[in-house]
Write a protein that holds these residues in place. Structure first.
Motif, PDB file in Angstrom:
ATOM      1  N   ASN A  35      28.639 -17.336 -58.666  1.00 57.11           N
ATOM      2  CA  ASN A  35      29.797 -16.495 -58.919  1.00 57.11           C
ATOM      3  C   ASN A  35      29.565 -15.139 -58.277  1.00 57.11           C
ATOM      4  N   SER A  41      35.406 -24.480 -68.126  1.00 52.56           N
ATOM      5  CA  SER A  41      35.570 -23.178 -68.768  1.00 52.56           C
ATOM      6  C   SER A  41      34.231 -22.649 -69.271  1.00 52.56           C
ATOM      7  N   ASN A  70      44.178 -21.395 -54.785  1.00 55.39           N
ATOM      8  CA  ASN A  70      44.052 -21.278 -56.237  1.00 55.39           C
ATOM      9  C   ASN A  70      43.549 -19.890 -56.606  1.00 55.39           C
ATOM     10  N   ARG A  71      44.232 -19.212 -57.514  1.00 55.32           N
ATOM     11  CA  ARG A  71      43.799 -17.895 -57.975  1.00 55.32           C
ATOM     12  C   ARG A  71      43.013 -18.076 -59.273  1.00 55.32           C
ATOM     13  N   TYR A  72      41.733 -17.919 -59.185  1.00 58.06           N
ATOM     14  CA  TYR A  72      40.856 -18.131 -60.335  1.00 58.06           C
ATOM     15  C   TYR A  72      39.765 -17.070 -60.345  1.00 58.06           C
ATOM     16  N   SER A  73      39.065 -16.982 -61.454  1.00 62.25           N
ATOM     17  CA  SER A  73      37.965 -16.038 -61.607  1.00 62.25           C
ATOM     18  C   SER A  73      36.692 -16.801 -61.903  1.00 62.25           C
ATOM     19  N   THR A  74      35.591 -16.354 -61.302  1.00 62.93           N
ATOM     20  CA  THR A  74      34.312 -17.044 -61.476  1.00 62.93           C
ATOM     21  C   THR A  74      33.499 -16.489 -62.634  1.00 62.93           C
ATOM     22  N   PRO A  83      39.208 -19.714 -68.083  1.00 61.46           N
ATOM     23  CA  PRO A  83      39.686 -21.053 -67.715  1.00 61.46           C
ATOM     24  C   PRO A  83      38.820 -21.731 -66.656  1.00 61.46           C
ATOM     25  N   SER A  84      38.830 -23.055 -66.686  1.00 64.16           N
ATOM     26  CA  SER A  84      38.161 -23.839 -65.652  1.00 64.16           C
ATOM     27  C   SER A  84      38.911 -23.690 -64.333  1.00 64.16           C
ATOM     28  N   TYR A  85      38.283 -24.111 -63.260  1.00 65.51           N
ATOM     29  CA  TYR A  85      38.954 -24.040 -61.967  1.00 65.51           C
ATOM     30  C   TYR A  85      38.438 -25.149 -61.057  1.00 65.51           C
ATOM     31  N   ASN A 124      39.414 -22.858 -49.972  1.00 69.30           N
ATOM     32  CA  ASN A 124      40.419 -22.725 -51.034  1.00 69.30           C
ATOM     33  C   ASN A 124      41.773 -23.187 -50.507  1.00 69.30           C
TER      34      ASN A 124
END
Length: 813
Positions: free
Chosen positions: A124, A723, A767-771, A738-740, A763
């Motif tokens: 991450n 998650s 996908n807009r996600y956070s690690t 949240p999972s991604y 990507n």
């Protein structure tokens, strides 16, 4: 976000320091990988019958490769060492990534390839910079971020590169193009201090195993421009030279996130009659921006948002290593290393501050409007700021370190009781000297969250005194003595036993007074025992037990009192000593290979349980931005299951894995937190069985590459991360991050024998996600994106890079 400085002092523990798969020293690289999760250049599984190989032109003279006949595990220390033993006799899990797999990711960061090909390993961007990731394996971390509890040892050519001041790992300093193989190994105390969850060993190229020349250039999204050049040549049967040069510029997708990376690696080798010597060196000069985590409310407005600037790091390193191997007799081999390393780091870290106008607005106070804030001259600071100004500070650090180390090892292959036996004994000594300085300059914060300095510097301030200039010298001395023996009880059953004795001394010498002075010593013997049983010619079972210790770092020792918190990574105080961390690991599993008509099938499945005693945790002080302390928190446990399957042939490369991780606290404790579930005193209660934050329980990976024609390849890879709890939610009360899932595509086309073009989409579905997620003090600064109102969302997130397109060209000579 908080005090986020990367503090580094270099130290290495060359003892038993590089484990790698070995073959004949002259083996060259190959474009194809023929063994499940093992580099083709290093190891090939025993084949029941020779397979016809379809001739496919590789892009350079590095293409051909002689096939070794056995899968070998080599005890360190010298590259190309001959103290090898079959992989199927190692009572632990071993994962390998070769140079071709690294190249396939088209990433200048080795951590990306490790995440793609090693089960149970994820990364991450806690710092917000792709060249400075956190690497997590089995719930243990190797991070560049000071204050992160470290649990993985990282080696380059047999030299430990965890930094002495805080055990951090600066991934940006590692020359990726020059890496021949990367191994992640577990269950072995031979890797010395900090290998609680295992070790990552990087073996570099040299002119004996790489010949030819290559230029690789690539560009794409977010201003990414990168290029590398490497050249290797065996001058005659005795001499060889190798060199690699890399340069990368990346604007980043976030504000204030531009980085430049410049790295060089070179090697001169000499060998004769089974003896081999190498002199290798490396240089790096990198300028990095690390925008860190950002409040969720700002991300909702703009995905490239940042919070408090500047956040910059300058890393410079230069090192010189001498390694040698001498085959004294047919059964005795002696190896040794000597190394020197110089490291320089400067950081600038913009942050909120606890400085504020006093009740008398002409003066400055710290923490409240009655406690004076002092300057460097010891007098209370006069308030130079306009009424209503939002105050901040720029925390600057500089780290200067020099490391020396030597190690020696002897390997004997004489039979014992008429059975095959391999005995290894060795010792090492490493010493590092570090000079650390820290200052805090007051300033004002604008609506873009940039701190503008005023030229006013804080002296010792706070109650108790926790902020002020720091000038500290530290000395680390690490000594180790180890022995390992692998004995074949039968042709199918082999047992391994041994251990390592570690002795460490960490000395702190305050250059401004005596408060930081300290002298701490630690010692421990760590055993290892295990066995392997070859159920059939294609299936092997293994089981093992090991113990490993980690000693507290100077950073942790200088900040360990809850009644006297300090700005983690910036300013240290005199504190009580910490206990060393001891990890005890059980591991067992099955692995196998099988030759099919469609290619080589490899698989493995294993389980592990690691229990840490006197684990160390960085604990924040709520309400004091960036303040905290380190403490022993009792026992923690990490256990899980890993499974992997691969199919490899000339036309197809496929690999898939699943990893389950259960990481928990085993003892009750109370921690400070900015969690919305904290009590009136801003504490949370951690109960036995609560899960450790930031560690996803499920990792699923898959990668495939298919040769559509002899010159055109297409492929893709996928990663699913489940998650995870937020950092600061050790009581497990807040909803999880949240999972991604992320998908990438790549392709390459061989235009001529010496020219290849390629492309990659990362990507793919944007996908807009956070690690990673944590909490922050919502009252420290106003939400300028919402008219200056107070933040209402406690979350602070590390956003992942949006969809990105890259194209490049690779030329070989």
């Amino acid at each position: 976000m908080g005090k986020r400085s990367l503090l580094i002092a270099s130290v290495s523990t060359g003892l038993m320091s590089g484990i790698f798969f070995g073959t004949d020293a002259g083996a060259a690289q190959d474009e194809e990988t023929n063994v499940q999760n093992l580099p083709a250049i290093e190891v090939v599984a025993p084949e029941p019958a020779p397979r016809r190989r379809v001739v496919r032109r590789a892009p350079a003279r590095v293409a051909g490769s002689a096939k070794p006949k056995t899968r070998l595990y080599v005890y360190p220390t010298a590259p190309g060492a001959g103290s090898s033993i079959e992989v199927d006799k190692i009572p632990a899990s071993i994962n390998a990534v070769d140079a071709n797999q690294i190249r396939r990711t088209r990433s200048p960061d080795i951590a990306v390839a490790l995440q793609q090909y090693v089960p149970g390993l994820s990364i991450n961007e806690v710092t917000g910079n792709p060249f400075q990731p956190d690497v997590q394996f089995r719930g243990f971390v190797a991070s560049p971020l000071a204050g992160t509890p470290q649990g993985l040892a990282v080696y380059q050519n047999g030299v430990r590169i965890n930094e002495a001041f805080s055990d951090t790992v600066n991934w940006d300093l590692i020359p990726t193009a020059a890496i021949r193989s990367a191994l992640v190994v577990t269950n072995n105390p031979a890797f010395g201090l900090n290998a609680l969850g295992g070790a990552i060993d990087l073996q570099m190229k040299n002119g004996f195993n790489y010949q030819g020349a290559e230029i690789d250039v690539m560009g794409g999204s977010f201003g990414r421009i990168q290029g590398s050049a490497q050249w290797g040549k065996q001058v005659d049967k005795n001499w060889a030279v190798y060199g690699a040069l890399e340069g990368i510029h990346d604007n980043g997708f976030r504000n204030f996130s531009s980085s430049d990376v410049r790295r060089f690696y070179g090697d001169v080798g000499y060998r004769f009659e089974g003896n081999e010597f190498h002199l290798n060196m490396g240089l790096a000069n990198n300028s990095l921006a690390g925008p860190s985590t950002v409040p969720a409310e700002l991300l909702q407005q703009y995905w490239g948002a940042t919070y408090t600037q500047p956040q910059t790091t300058s890393n410079k390193v230069g090192y010189l290593n001498l390694t040698g191997k001498v085959e004294a007799t047919p059964t005795w081999t002696f190896e040794g290393t000597a190394h020197v390393r110089g490291f320089r780091q400067n950081t600038a870290d913009g942050n909120p501050t606890d400085a504020q106008p006093c009740a008398d607005p002409t003066l400055l106070c710290f923490g409240n409007d009655t406690i004076p804030a002092f300057g460097l001259n010891g007098a209370q600071l006069v308030n130079p700021f306009a009424p209503g100004a939002i105050l901040g500070e720029i925390d600057r650090t500089s780290t200067r370190s020099t490391t020396f180390g030597v190690s020696g090892q002897a390997t004997n292959g004489d039979q014992l009781f008429g059975r095959e036996n391999r005995f290894v004994i060795g010792a090492s000594y490493d010493v590092s000297s570090t000079r650390f300085n820290g200052t805090a300059e007051l300033g004002t914060i604008g609506t873009n969250y940039v701190v503008t300095g005023s030229g006013v510097f804080l002296g010792p301030s706070g109650e108790p005194t926790s902020v002020g200039p720091v000038s500290l010298r530290t000395a680390n001395q690490y000594q180790g003595l180890y022995a390992l023996d692998t004995f074949n009880v039968t042709d199918r059953f082999a047992v391994t036993a041994g251990g390592r004795f570690n002795a460490a001394r960490v000395t702190l010498m305050d250059q401004l007074g005596t408060a930081l002075n300290g002298d701490h010593t630690y010692d421990r013997f760590n055993p290892v025992v295990g066995g392997t049983y070859k159920i059939t010619s294609e299936v092997t079972a293994y089981a093992g037990y090991s113990e490993v210790n980690r000693v507290p770092t100077p950073l942790e020792l200088g900040c360990a009192d809850p009644t006297r918190p300090c700005v983690i990574g910036q300013f240290l105080i005199a504190d009580p000593p910490l206990q060393q961390v001891v990890s005890k690991t059980f591991e067992a599993g099955l692995r196998g290979t099988k030759e099919l008509n469609i290619g080589s099938l490899g698989w493995k499945i294993g389980a592990y349980r690691a229990t840490n005693y006197d684990d160390i945790l960085a604990t924040p002080i709520p309400g004091l931005t960036g303040f905290g302390f380190f403490q022993n928190v009792g026992r923690t446990r990490r256990q899980g299951i890993e499974a992997e399957v691969s199919l490899k042939s000339n036309a197809l490369q496929f690999q898939a894995s699943y990893a389950f991780l259960d990481a928990r606290f085993l003892d009750a404790l109370q921690l400070g937190s900015d969690s919305p579930f904290a009590d009136a005193d801003r504490n949370i209660q951690v109960l036995p069985g609560n899960q450790i934050p930031r560690l996803p329980r499920h990792l699923v990976k898959a990668s495939v590459e298919y040769a559509v024609t002899d010159v055109w390849k297409v492929g893709g890879d996928a990663l699913f991360v489940s998650s995870q709890y937020f950092v600061g939610d050790e009581s497990n009360q807040f909803p999880k991050l949240p999972s991604y899932a992320v998908f990438n595509l790549h392709t390459s086309y061989q235009i001529t024998k010496n020219l290849q073009i390629y492309g990659r989409v990362n990507n793919l579905f944007d996908n807009r996600y956070s690690t990673l997620g944590t909490f922050f003090d919502r009252t420290a600064l106003p939400n300028f994106a919402n008219g200056g109102a107070e933040f209402t969302d406690p979350r602070s997130l590390s956003p992942a890079r949006p969809r990105a397109f890259y194209a490049g060209m690779r030329m070989t000579f």
